[in-house]
Design a protein around this motif. Structure first.
Motif, PDB file in Angstrom:
ATOM      1  N   PHE A 189      23.484  21.289  17.391  1.00 51.08           N
ATOM      2  CA  PHE A 189      24.248  19.978  17.625  1.00 51.08           C
ATOM      3  C   PHE A 189      23.470  18.692  17.281  1.00 51.08           C
ATOM      4  N   ARG A 190      22.089  18.659  17.507  1.00 51.27           N
ATOM      5  CA  ARG A 190      21.393  17.560  16.981  1.00 51.27           C
ATOM      6  C   ARG A 190      20.797  17.589  15.890  1.00 51.27           C
ATOM      7  N   ALA A 191      20.774  18.896  15.256  1.00 50.80           N
ATOM      8  CA  ALA A 191      20.120  19.137  14.036  1.00 50.80           C
ATOM      9  C   ALA A 191      21.356  18.451  12.778  1.00 50.80           C
ATOM     10  N   GLY A 192      22.453  18.452  13.324  1.00 47.38           N
ATOM     11  CA  GLY A 192      23.386  17.708  12.548  1.00 47.38           C
ATOM     12  C   GLY A 192      23.095  16.516  12.458  1.00 47.38           C
ATOM     13  N   SER A 193      22.444  15.780  12.883  1.00 47.50           N
ATOM     14  CA  SER A 193      21.999  14.264  12.683  1.00 47.50           C
ATOM     15  C   SER A 193      20.781  14.148  12.132  1.00 47.50           C
ATOM     16  N   LEU A 194      19.771  15.078  11.452  1.00 42.17           N
ATOM     17  CA  LEU A 194      18.549  14.849  11.280  1.00 42.17           C
ATOM     18  C   LEU A 194      18.616  14.633   9.666  1.00 42.17           C
ATOM     19  N   ALA A 195      17.982  13.604   9.411  1.00 41.77           N
ATOM     20  CA  ALA A 195      18.032  13.049   7.861  1.00 41.77           C
ATOM     21  C   ALA A 195      17.197  14.062   6.880  1.00 41.77           C
ATOM     22  N   ASP A 196      16.434  14.973   7.571  1.00 38.97           N
ATOM     23  CA  ASP A 196      15.368  15.716   6.594  1.00 38.97           C
ATOM     24  C   ASP A 196      16.381  17.021   6.301  1.00 38.97           C
ATOM     25  N   LEU A 197      17.512  17.125   6.911  1.00 41.70           N
ATOM     26  CA  LEU A 197      18.176  18.408   6.715  1.00 41.70           C
ATOM     27  C   LEU A 197      19.313  18.225   5.568  1.00 41.70           C
ATOM     28  N   SER A 198      19.637  18.967   4.640  1.00 37.40           N
ATOM     29  CA  SER A 198      20.598  18.836   3.745  1.00 37.40           C
ATOM     30  C   SER A 198      22.088  18.838   4.437  1.00 37.40           C
ATOM     31  N   GLU A 199      23.234  18.367   3.690  1.00 34.35           N
ATOM     32  CA  GLU A 199      24.556  18.540   4.304  1.00 34.35           C
ATOM     33  C   GLU A 199      24.996  19.800   4.753  1.00 34.35           C
ATOM     34  N   ASP A 200      24.562  20.738   3.738  1.00 32.58           N
ATOM     35  CA  ASP A 200      24.963  22.182   4.016  1.00 32.58           C
ATOM     36  C   ASP A 200      24.238  22.733   5.496  1.00 32.58           C
ATOM     37  N   TYR A 201      22.957  22.342   5.336  1.00 36.63           N
ATOM     38  CA  TYR A 201      22.388  23.043   6.669  1.00 36.63           C
ATOM     39  C   TYR A 201      23.002  22.104   7.983  1.00 36.63           C
ATOM     40  N   LYS A 202      23.216  21.019   7.966  1.00 33.26           N
ATOM     41  CA  LYS A 202      23.915  20.312   9.096  1.00 33.26           C
ATOM     42  C   LYS A 202      25.191  21.000   9.555  1.00 33.26           C
TER      43      LYS A 202
END
Length: 724
Positions: A216-229
């Protein structure tokens, strides 16, 4: 009766009538092994463990086994929930020795506590490819008498390696790159994700709420792509959705069973543990914040209903577990007897509720069949054949179509049917209740209740959270010695472990956020300080399970894995982040970054080992969003705005309510700034939002404030959670 009759643990008391001369784990028992020069047989389990019961009936009630154990060994029983330090240390040995772990855990030790043989469940006689327990006892007794040096040498070598591993120290050679670890974790989870049924492993499937916390919080991580989120959110939401509709979720009285034997979450292992309810409860609250889907809210509310009806202590606090086994209609103990139905039983119960014509249709809607709906190849007990577990796998629209009624009418019929089935089931013999109160598990529960009050707005949740906190402080906390205790049952039991201090510190912070009373923040700070003072590992700067002064005389263990429960390391990191955000004290931020640094070598190799810690890292990297609500706390509009502002999942958020009529909390950062805001109060609640170093104009309308906050929230607006 053996020596266990004087213990408080329900698990130990279950074995007090065994013909085995059991001893508790005490200095006296360990000394006896040395004096008699006998190996120790250590058996570890817990009161609601199904296979512990099986082995007890087969072996520990058997006079031949009792004679062997009493003549050649010092038999010691340990409740793993009471002594997690002993359990964890010897479980590491069993896992290394056999390649698997579980309970009951049975280990043979030298009188110097060095393990040389072990495993989990052993049948009385050899079967299923497992050696028989009687044969093992005879062989070890013979070796101890005639070839003892072999066992002693093996034990010493293993013990030395285990101590060496615990005492090895390391310094991080480079700054931690937890963004890489987070990306790898998403990739690994996506690779193991069951896109049909949800979850991340082949059966047996265990819920692991720490994974949901991270995703759930990985959905906020700027280092991740939109696909990963998006993948992160889909995996978590779809798994929670499928679990909610499956047999692992008690469809009548709420709450979740321990795990699913099959891949569809259909056939559970029926025990219910408090820690599962609390940590999964937090996951369902996160899911509700993300989606506004009533399914997740209803699942959480039914879970709370289960806690209050089955695990609640009248004075506050919650009992630890309910058993998988209970008495069937014939008076015999049977796994799942309380929860399972024959098709005929369902029809007969439903007929007076919904009518004869509809009873069969409703039974089928609940997933039941005349032949039984339990996976045939996974049923070990003959008694489970032709039994049904209730499910909610079909959409309500299917039932409405079949009955020719509206969706709303179908919903009312299902609710009526569930209530009737619940009343009938309550007439059955209930599963055994383990009524000890465990500090750490109650901390998780307190956190869930406090957060639920903020998100849902039901005042009863806050009242119960405060009642639980008061109970724990009155019964498990000794302020004179600054000692927290782990167990309450007819008085205090074992002194607390690091997880108890960490869990209580974090739960007090959640309660402060919900209640806005500074005393909870003061207690959180105190428990975190005691955790740092008593439990910091001198080798790795992580936390030892036992206090340092105790561990110096015994076996050192540390937690470095977020399993069914989060590791102390992860709980502490969450507390440290919240303390830093609230108080602005640099020492908390520095300690948090130190934990990230020391966890990096673990996460570099195995990024899904500590998903809760990675979730905290995602929060730490998210922009800080400060929300200051100025208004009288008793004012209904202030309360409404408070719950509205709590509804969004904003990873790194500070929500403070400043009442102009009350003294400003002394521990909060920015006192001058907050005082300025309260001076502007003119009778109407005001919302101040500060992000990225700047503050927006004061808002009086919640809707406008939410529009400002939405860019910082994790959202999942899609209607389907099924990954494509």
């Amino acid at each position: 009766m053996n020596a266990l009759c004087k213990e408080k643990s329900p698990y130990l008391l279950q074995h007090a009538d065994n013909p085995v001369d059991w001893h508790p784990w005490t200095e006296e028992s360990l000394l006896k092994a040395k004096q008699l020069d006998r190996p120790i047989f250590l058996s570890v389990g817990y009161s609601t463990c199904h296979w512990c019961h099986v082995m007890a009936k087969e072996s520990f009630e058997n006079p031949i086994v009792a004679q062997l154990l009493n003549s050649f060994f010092i038999p010691i029983k340990v409740d793993r929930e009471e002594r997690p330090d002993i359990d964890q240390f010897y479980m590491e040995f069993v896992q290394a020795f056999t390649g698997q772990g579980g309970w009951p855990m049975n280990v043979w030790l030298t009188p110097n506590l060095e393990p040389f043989f072990g495993g989990t469940y052993f049948p009385l006689e050899s079967k299923w490819g497992k050696p028989g327990f009687v044969d093992i006892l005879k062989r070890i007794a013979e070796l101890w008498q005639y070839n003892r040096s072999l066992l002693v040498q093996q034990g010493q070598e293993i013990f030395h390696k285990m101590r060496e591993a615990v005492q090895s120290s390391f310094e991080p050679k480079s700054p931690p790159n937890l963004a890489i670890a987070s990306r790898k974790a998403v990739e690994q989870l996506w690779g193991s994700f069951d896109s049909t049924h949800g979850g991340f492993s082949p059966p047996p499937k265990f819920p692991r709420p720490s994974l949901f916390y991270f995703l759930f919080r990985a959905g906020s991580l700027a280092d991740l792509s939109e696909d990963y989120k998006k993948k992160s959110l889909q995996m978590a939401l779809y798994s929670l959705q499928k679990m909610s509709s499956g047999g692992i979720h008690d469809q009548l009285e709420g709450g979740f069973h321990r795990y699913s034997v099959d891949d569809k979450w259909r056939l559970p292992h029926f025990e219910k543990m408090l820690y599962d309810q609390a940590t999964l409860g937090l996951s369902y609250l996160d899911a509700y914040q993300l989606t506004d889907d009533p399914l997740f809210k209803e699942t959480f509310e039914s879970l709370v209903e289960y806690l209050m009806d089955h695990l609640h202590h009248p004075a506050g606090g919650f009992y630890s577990a309910e058993d998988a086994d209970s008495l069937n209609a014939s008076g015999q103990e049977e796994e799942g007897a309380y929860y399972l139905w024959t098709f005929q039983e369902l029809q007969q119960t439903l007929e007076p509720i919904v009518g004869k014509d509809r009873s069969k249709i409703l039974a089928h809607f609940f997933g039941a069949t005349e032949e039984g709906n339990l996976p045939a190849g996974l049923i070990a007990e003959e008694a489970l054949a032709k039994k049904n577990i209730l499910l909610m796998e079909k959409p309500l629209s299917d039932l409405a179509h079949e009955l020719g009624i509206s969706l709303e009418e179908a919903r009312e019929i299902v609710l009526k049917a569930k209530e009737g089935l619940k009343k009938e089931r309550l007439k059955r013999s209930k599963p055994f209740l383990d009524d000890k109160i465990i500090c750490a598990w109650n901390g998780y529960t307190l956190s869930a209740l406090a957060k639920a009050y903020m998100v849902i707005g039901d005042g009863r949740l806050l009242n119960e959270a405060k009642k639980t906190a008061t109970f724990l402080l009155e019964n498990l906390w000794d302020p004179s010695s600054k000692t927290l205790y782990r167990i309450y049952r007819n008085g205090r039991g074992t002194p607390g472990f690091s997880s108890d201090y960490a869990s209580l510190a974090l739960s007090m912070l959640h309660l402060f956020e919900a209640d806005q009373d500074e005393k909870w923040l003061s207690l959180a700070k105190l428990f975190q300080e005691l955790l740092e003072e008593k439990f910091v590992d001198p080798y790795r700067h992580n936390y030892l399970v036992e206090a340092v002064e105790i561990s110096a005389k015994s076996i050192k263990t540390r937690e470095e894995y977020d399993g069914a429960e989060p590791a102390t390391l992860s709980l502490a990191a969450h507390s440290l982040l919240k303390l830093y955000t609230l108080t602005g004290e640099e020492k908390w931020r520095k300690r948090l970054e130190e934990l990230f640094s020391y966890a990096w070598p673990i996460l570099e190799r195995f990024p899904t080992a500590l998903p809760y810690l990675l979730g905290v890292y995602c929060e730490y990297r998210a922009p800080l969003v400060e929300i200051i609500l100025v208004g009288e706390k008793k004012n209904e509009e202030t309360k409404r705005l408070f719950h509205s502002l709590s509804k969004l999942l904003i990873p790194n958020r500070l929500l403070i309510v400043l009442d102009p009529q009350e003294k400003l909390p002394s521990l909060l950062k920015s006192p001058d700034f907050y005082t300025t805001l309260t001076r502007r109060y003119e009778g109407l609640p005001l919302i101040y939002i500060c992000t990225n170093g700047q503050c927006h104009l004061a808002q009086t309308e919640g809707e406008k404030a939410l529009e400002i906050l939405k860019p910082f929230a994790v959202l999942f607006p899609e209607k389907s959670y099924q990954p494509i």
